[in-house]
Design a protein around this motif. Structure first.
Motif, PDB file in Angstrom:
ATOM      1  N   LEU A 184       0.715  -1.132  -0.141  1.00  0.00           N
ATOM      2  CA  LEU A 184      -0.140  -0.056  -0.033  1.00  0.00           C
ATOM      3  C   LEU A 184       0.989   1.302  -0.110  1.00  0.00           C
ATOM      4  N   SER A 185       1.841   1.363   0.742  1.00  0.00           N
ATOM      5  CA  SER A 185       2.902   2.454   1.206  1.00  0.00           C
ATOM      6  C   SER A 185       3.543   2.625  -0.538  1.00  0.00           C
ATOM      7  N   ALA A 186       3.829   1.598  -1.295  1.00  0.00           N
ATOM      8  CA  ALA A 186       4.431   1.665  -2.664  1.00  0.00           C
ATOM      9  C   ALA A 186       3.280   2.453  -3.726  1.00  0.00           C
ATOM     10  N   ALA A 231       2.548  11.352   2.747  1.00  0.00           N
ATOM     11  CA  ALA A 231       3.533  10.832   1.700  1.00  0.00           C
ATOM     12  C   ALA A 231       4.121  12.187   0.958  1.00  0.00           C
ATOM     13  N   GLU A 232       3.283  12.891   0.521  1.00  0.00           N
ATOM     14  CA  GLU A 232       3.798  14.326  -0.050  1.00  0.00           C
ATOM     15  C   GLU A 232       4.603  15.234   0.930  1.00  0.00           C
ATOM     16  N   LYS A 233       4.492  14.997   2.191  1.00  0.00           N
ATOM     17  CA  LYS A 233       5.268  15.526   3.117  1.00  0.00           C
ATOM     18  C   LYS A 233       6.591  14.763   3.454  1.00  0.00           C
ATOM     19  N   GLY A 234       6.559  13.748   2.920  1.00  0.00           N
ATOM     20  CA  GLY A 234       7.711  12.800   3.164  1.00  0.00           C
ATOM     21  C   GLY A 234       7.735  12.172   4.470  1.00  0.00           C
ATOM     22  N   VAL A 235       6.652  11.678   5.072  1.00  0.00           N
ATOM     23  CA  VAL A 235       6.681  11.001   6.083  1.00  0.00           C
ATOM     24  C   VAL A 235       6.407   9.453   5.666  1.00  0.00           C
ATOM     25  N   PRO A 236       7.326   8.577   6.348  1.00  0.00           N
ATOM     26  CA  PRO A 236       7.321   7.136   5.709  1.00  0.00           C
ATOM     27  C   PRO A 236       6.091   6.579   6.101  1.00  0.00           C
ATOM     28  N   LEU A 237       5.392   5.801   5.326  1.00  0.00           N
ATOM     29  CA  LEU A 237       4.283   4.962   5.542  1.00  0.00           C
ATOM     30  C   LEU A 237       4.517   3.824   5.878  1.00  0.00           C
ATOM     31  N   ASN A 238       4.092   3.222   6.986  1.00  0.00           N
ATOM     32  CA  ASN A 238       4.212   1.985   7.605  1.00  0.00           C
ATOM     33  C   ASN A 238       2.908   1.351   8.182  1.00  0.00           C
ATOM     34  N   VAL A 239       2.942   0.030   8.899  1.00  0.00           N
ATOM     35  CA  VAL A 239       1.971  -0.554   9.492  1.00  0.00           C
ATOM     36  C   VAL A 239       1.266   0.547  10.558  1.00  0.00           C
ATOM     37  N   ASP A 240       2.098   1.038  11.412  1.00  0.00           N
ATOM     38  CA  ASP A 240       1.681   1.794  12.550  1.00  0.00           C
ATOM     39  C   ASP A 240       1.003   3.088  12.002  1.00  0.00           C
ATOM     40  N   VAL A 241       1.480   3.726  10.897  1.00  0.00           N
ATOM     41  CA  VAL A 241       0.822   4.974  10.570  1.00  0.00           C
ATOM     42  C   VAL A 241      -0.457   4.956   9.870  1.00  0.00           C
ATOM     43  N   PHE A 242      -0.397   3.633   9.095  1.00  0.00           N
ATOM     44  CA  PHE A 242      -1.671   3.081   8.656  1.00  0.00           C
ATOM     45  C   PHE A 242      -2.675   2.726   9.635  1.00  0.00           C
ATOM     46  N   SER A 243      -2.422   2.133  10.517  1.00  0.00           N
ATOM     47  CA  SER A 243      -3.378   1.557  11.739  1.00  0.00           C
ATOM     48  C   SER A 243      -3.791   2.889  12.622  1.00  0.00           C
ATOM     49  N   GLN A 244      -3.003   3.729  13.035  1.00  0.00           N
ATOM     50  CA  GLN A 244      -3.203   4.781  13.863  1.00  0.00           C
ATOM     51  C   GLN A 244      -4.016   5.709  12.913  1.00  0.00           C
ATOM     52  N   THR A 245      -3.921   6.094  11.604  1.00  0.00           N
ATOM     53  CA  THR A 245      -4.991   6.931  10.732  1.00  0.00           C
ATOM     54  C   THR A 245      -6.215   6.124  10.739  1.00  0.00           C
TER      55      THR A 245
END
Length: 595
Positions: free
Chosen positions: A234-236, A472-486
């Motif tokens: 999903l991040s890709a 992603a546009e701000k350069g924040v790495p997307l991973n399990v934690d970011v997706f799950s918290q969001t």
């Protein structure tokens, strides 16, 4: 309910008539050869379009080819869907697909050629060649993309990267459809059996809470096990989308996603903002659900079970069709006559048979008529499906009748309007005519859950997409934690605090295929809200809205989607249609509370 072990047992009147496309396979083969020859002719125009006349001849031939190919492909696809176990139709469909690749290759030169022209040159061509007036708007529409088209060399590189850029979505599809093995559930006789998607959709509505919980845990088990892998795909996918938007010089990935329909980002933002400002009734519904089910704790696996037990209406196909005719009477005589034509002319394929494609759809075949696939089960859901698909069918029928080929196909953005207007008219008719209190409550529950799934859930998904792309546009790495918290934060905001959050809830993002087709799901919500707004006006006897709505059904893609809707009185750049739809939701929830 009649059950059929073979297709030949189904009455002819309940099977679609494909002879309206081709009376035999010789005609299909004849068109196949014609298309091959036309494809070779189109190829010869590469480098040889240098005036209005040659441009017109290319476009005219291209449209003739498109007409024949539409029939050829539809016939093969519909034959496959009648019985997916038969190999002959699959071979025809495979040949049609291969032909499609040849056509794409032969015509791939055209868009770069067109966008390489100066606008003044193109307008000169249109002025000089009368026949080009028909294609004029379409040609000039392509120039909207000019600012986002790169140099020939860069386009060639991007085109070669196309396959690589689609890998994340393809990988998720393989994981989700081919590789995932769900956990085990307890079968009828106490034995352990592996859960399937079909079983899950039934078990999550089961009155036995332990069965629901067991199915829920088993369903999410592989997603939790694969959460890091899926987060990576999903991040890709999101990063690819953000990068492509940058390369093509769009202000953001969101604006790239909305560009084709000419939808300003304010419409997307207005949808999310207005929904969240009016989220109270959704929270109230969650609370009512907890009370009506008599639960101390409400979990996610309690959100799909019907609130009224034992209501099982048997609705035959004949009865369903008659109910649809009565429910849709507010749309006028011509509309009902078209529906009768569908039935008498055998545009519908009604019954479930072994090997037949599951689900339901409408396929408009230009120059012929729509074809509707059903798997009618003699129940309430099947009645709603019939009404929904016939909404799409009449939209296709009217647009094809009143529009030339170039503008006959309507965009996805407006597609759900026609089907949902029908469903709103149906629920209104059923609630008005039904006297049994349990059935009324069941109908309310059914429509509220549909409202929740088609509107609120899709707005929540739309906000998830917007948030993750912006990160992603701000350069924040997307991973399990970011997706799950969001996802968990949004799930709470949309569904309220009555739900006890099991660990599975926050991983909901990991199972949504639509996230690999970015900024698409919001169209379900805007379409649904527009339909509620229109149906409410029609039911109030607003003839101006009815006339405008029937014109809308005849409009195909003769204008941009937002403009077509504006002509019916729906302006999605304002909060009004969203607020009107949410007002209707509030009324439904209040009525359910009083039952």
């Amino acid at each position: 309910m009649p059950t059929f072990t073979e297709r030949n047992e189904v009455p002819e009147q309940e099977k679609w008539n494909l002879a309206d496309i081709y009376s035999d396979l010789n005609q299909w083969e004849e068109d196949y050869r014609k298309i091959e020859a036309m494809t070779d002719s189109l190829k010869k125009y590469d480098g040889n379009i240098n005036d209005g006349q040659s441009l017109y001849q290319y476009l005219k031939l291209s449209e003739e080819l498109s007409f024949l190919f539409g029939k050829l492909y539809a016939y093969a696809m519909l034959k496959v869907d009648e019985n997916t176990r038969e190999t002959d139709p699959q071979a025809y469909l495979e040949r049609a697909k291969q032909l499609s690749v040849k056509i794409s290759a032969a015509t791939s030169f055209f868009m770069p050629f067109l966008l390489g022209l100066e606008e003044a040159t193109l307008k000169g061509y249109i002025e000089a060649e009368k026949g080009l007036k028909y294609f004029g708007e379409d040609l000039l529409e392509s120039f909207r993309y000019k600012a986002h088209v790169l140099s020939k060399e860069q386009e060639a590189v991007l085109s070669q990267l196309g396959e690589a850029l689609s890998v994340p979505g393809h990988t998720f599809g393989m994981i989700n459809n081919a590789d995932i093995k769900f956990g085990e559930v307890t079968g009828e006789n106490g034995e352990k059996i592996e859960l399937t998607r079909g079983m899950y959709s039934k078990l999550i509505e089961d009155e036995d809470r332990e069965k629901r919980k067991e199915a829920y845990k088993a369903y999410y088990k592989p997603y939790l096990q694969l959460k890091n892998t899926i987060a990576s795909t999903l991040s890709a996918a999101i990063k690819n989308n953000v990068t492509t938007a940058r390369l093509r010089q769009y202000p953001s990935a969101l604006e790239k996603g909305l560009f084709g329909d000419k939808v300003p980002k304010e419409v997307y933002e207005n949808l999310i903002r207005t929904t969240k400002e009016n989220i109270g009734p959704m929270h109230q519904y969650t609370k009512i659900r907890k009370e009506k089910l008599g639960l101390e704790e409400l979990h996610q696996y309690d959100l799909s079970v019907p609130l009224v037990s034992g209501v099982k209406q048997v609705i035959s196909y004949e009865e369903a069709f008659e109910t649809m005719r009565k429910a849709l009477e507010p749309l006028g005589k011509e509309y009902i006559q078209i529906l009768d034509t569908f039935k008498e002319g055998r545009y519908l394929d009604v019954r479930e048979t072994p090997g037949k494609r599951s689900g339901a759809y409408n396929l408009g075949v230009y120059g012929v008529h729509p074809y509707i696939l059903l798997n009618h089960q003699d129940d309430l859901d099947s009645l709603f499906t019939l009404v929904h698909e016939c909404g799409h069918g009449v939209h296709s029928w009217l647009s094809s009748k009143h529009q030339p080929q170039i503008t006959a196909r309507y965009s996805i953005f407006v597609a759900e309007v026609a089907s949902t207007v029908n469903e709103v008219l149906l629920i209104n008719y059923l609630l008005k005519t039904e006297k049994d209190p349990d059935i009324r409550k069941h109908l309310l529950n059914h429509f509220i859950d549909q409202f929740k799934g088609t509107f609120f859930t899709q707005v929540m998904f739309a906000e998830f997409e917007k948030t993750t792309h912006e990160l992603a546009e701000k350069g924040v790495p997307l991973n399990v934690d970011v997706f799950s918290q969001t996802y968990e934060k949004l799930f709470r905001e949309y569904n309220g605090n009555e739900i006890v959050f099991d660990d599975e809830v926050k991983y909901g993002w990991s199972r949504i295929p639509h996230f690999y087709r970015p900024f698409y799901v919001y169209k379900y919500a805007t379409g649904f809200a527009s339909a509620i707004h229109l149906a409410t006006k029609i039911l109030e006897g607003d003839n101006k809205t009815l006339t405008a709505y029937l014109e809308f059904l005849k409009s195909g893609s003769s204008d941009y989607p937002l403009e077509l809707l504006k002509k019916t009185g729906v302006d999605l750049s304002t909060p009004e249609p969203i607020e009107n739809a949410l007002e209707r939701f509030t009324e439904l929830v209040d009525e359910l509370a009083q039952q």
